[in-house]
Structures are given as structure tokens and as C-alpha cells.
Motif scaffolding. Sequence first.
Motif, mmCIF file in Angstrom:
data_model
loop_
_atom_site.group_PDB
_atom_site.id
_atom_site.type_symbol
_atom_site.label_atom_id
_atom_site.label_comp_id
_atom_site.label_asym_id
_atom_site.label_seq_id
_atom_site.Cartn_x
_atom_site.Cartn_y
_atom_site.Cartn_z
ATOM 1 N N HIS A 90 36.857 83.385 47.697
ATOM 2 C CA HIS A 90 38.263 83.783 47.869
ATOM 3 C C HIS A 90 38.446 85.272 47.627
ATOM 4 O O HIS A 90 39.186 85.945 48.354
ATOM 5 N N GLN A 91 37.782 85.818 46.620
ATOM 6 C CA GLN A 91 37.906 87.250 46.319
ATOM 7 C C GLN A 91 37.306 88.113 47.430
ATOM 8 O O GLN A 91 37.863 89.136 47.796
ATOM 9 N N GLU A 92 36.163 87.679 47.969
ATOM 10 C CA GLU A 92 35.447 88.486 48.956
ATOM 11 C C GLU A 92 35.904 88.249 50.389
ATOM 12 O O GLU A 92 35.894 89.173 51.200
ATOM 13 N N GLN A 93 36.269 87.010 50.727
ATOM 14 C CA GLN A 93 36.637 86.663 52.105
ATOM 15 C C GLN A 93 37.747 85.604 52.120
ATOM 16 O O GLN A 93 37.527 84.477 52.558
ATOM 17 N N PRO A 94 38.945 85.970 51.659
ATOM 18 C CA PRO A 94 40.014 84.974 51.574
ATOM 19 C C PRO A 94 40.356 84.328 52.915
ATOM 20 O O PRO A 94 40.673 83.136 52.974
ATOM 21 N N GLU A 95 40.266 85.099 53.990
ATOM 22 C CA GLU A 95 40.595 84.548 55.313
ATOM 23 C C GLU A 95 39.569 83.507 55.758
ATOM 24 O O GLU A 95 39.917 82.520 56.414
ATOM 25 N N ILE A 96 38.316 83.689 55.387
ATOM 26 C CA ILE A 96 37.271 82.715 55.724
ATOM 27 C C ILE A 96 37.524 81.410 54.981
ATOM 28 O O ILE A 96 37.462 80.324 55.559
ATOM 29 N N LEU A 97 37.839 81.508 53.690
ATOM 30 C CA LEU A 97 38.111 80.310 52.911
ATOM 31 C C LEU A 97 39.328 79.578 53.472
ATOM 32 O O LEU A 97 39.297 78.361 53.647
ATOM 33 N N GLU A 98 40.380 80.310 53.787
ATOM 34 C CA GLU A 98 41.589 79.675 54.313
ATOM 35 C C GLU A 98 41.304 78.956 55.635
ATOM 36 O O GLU A 98 41.720 77.817 55.831
ATOM 37 N N GLN A 99 40.587 79.607 56.521
ATOM 38 C CA GLN A 99 40.237 78.949 57.795
ATOM 39 C C GLN A 99 39.366 77.728 57.567
ATOM 40 O O GLN A 99 39.546 76.702 58.220
ATOM 41 N N ALA A 100 38.401 77.836 56.656
ATOM 42 C CA ALA A 100 37.511 76.703 56.379
ATOM 43 C C ALA A 100 38.310 75.507 55.872
ATOM 44 O O ALA A 100 38.072 74.375 56.298
ATOM 45 N N VAL A 101 39.272 75.760 54.994
ATOM 46 C CA VAL A 101 40.076 74.682 54.422
ATOM 47 C C VAL A 101 41.014 74.091 55.466
ATOM 48 O O VAL A 101 41.148 72.876 55.577
ATOM 49 N N LYS A 102 41.653 74.935 56.246
ATOM 50 C CA LYS A 102 42.693 74.468 57.179
ATOM 51 C C LYS A 102 42.154 73.984 58.522
ATOM 52 O O LYS A 102 42.722 73.078 59.123
ATOM 53 N N GLN A 103 41.063 74.610 59.022
ATOM 54 C CA GLN A 103 40.599 74.312 60.374
ATOM 55 C C GLN A 103 39.176 73.778 60.431
ATOM 56 O O GLN A 103 38.687 73.464 61.510
ATOM 57 N N GLY A 104 38.518 73.716 59.305
ATOM 58 C CA GLY A 104 37.139 73.244 59.284
ATOM 59 C C GLY A 104 36.157 74.398 59.324
ATOM 60 O O GLY A 104 36.529 75.545 59.514
ATOM 61 N N TYR A 105 34.910 74.069 59.143
ATOM 62 C CA TYR A 105 33.860 75.081 59.075
ATOM 63 C C TYR A 105 32.572 74.499 59.623
ATOM 64 O O TYR A 105 32.440 73.296 59.818
ATOM 65 N N ARG A 106 31.619 75.380 59.836
ATOM 66 C CA ARG A 106 30.257 75.005 60.187
ATOM 67 C C ARG A 106 29.358 75.660 59.152
ATOM 68 O O ARG A 106 29.587 76.796 58.764
ATOM 69 N N ILE A 107 28.362 74.940 58.710
ATOM 70 C CA ILE A 107 27.421 75.487 57.740
ATOM 71 C C ILE A 107 26.459 76.425 58.464
ATOM 72 O O ILE A 107 25.983 76.125 59.557
#
Length: 156
Positions: free
Chosen positions: A64-81
Amino acid sequence: MSETMQTTQTTERVKLSQWDAIVLESVRALGLDGEELLRRVARGDLPPADGSIITDFAPLLTLHQEQPEILEQAVKQGYRIKYNTLGGINTWIRIVFGLESEVEREEGIEGVAVELTATERDLLFPVLSIGWTIEAQSGEAARTEATPYRVVPVRG
């Protein structure tokens, strides 16, 4: 049965490290929905990791500190490892679905065997890093509406 899932993603998901994905799913497994999870991460107020497979949720605070937008997208729209390992796939399945899987590490037949419902399979597949696929296996499943699958490296 030799059904293999093919990668056909229409929207590109953000990429998380396997560890960040496992920590994220460990926090979700404590019952936090997406909005509450994001609020609590922003406040630095995550629940204790007592009883979780993961003993420290600090990597989520760092993300969250380093890439808040990445975390938000991962939580809201999903992610790929970004990069999966057999052990990481096994752990992700255990945290997200509460299922025990069998890991085979012998070269040439490595994979993770697990019984999944169609919904579980469809949740797992887009999370897997490139180079992994899910193959249906023959045989009876112990769980109702589940099918035996193996998560395996794509062999070219």
C-alpha cells in the motif's frame, strides 16, 4: 477427460508477487470485504494474523505504501500472480478455498492436484501466472459438484 483451460483474458489484471497475493488472501479470509480491507490497510490497522497460515500481514502495508493503486486494483478488479511456484499454488488454494491439494514435484510430472467446483476453477485460473494451466483429470471427486484437476506448467 482432457479438458485444458486456455488463457483468453479480455482485461489485463494487475500483477502481484505470489507472496503479496497470499498475504492479501489471508487477510480476506478473515472476513474483510474489499472496501474494509482497503480502509484498514490505509490506516495501518490490519487484524492480527493469529491462526492464519501467514503470521505477518506487513507486506500488505508495504504494498500500500509503495503502490497503492496496484493494491486497490488487485482488491477491486482481481490480479494475476507474476510468478507461481507449486508451493505457492498449494498455499493459495488452501487459503482461498480451504482445500487440501497434493503437490507433485517430480520433474516432468510436477503439478498440484485438487478437486475444484467450476466456480473455484474459474476463480483460480485467471490468478495463475503465465505458463500455468488447469487440466481436468479423470476419476470421481469426493466433493459434490467438484472435478479432479491438476494445475500444471504449460508444456510446449
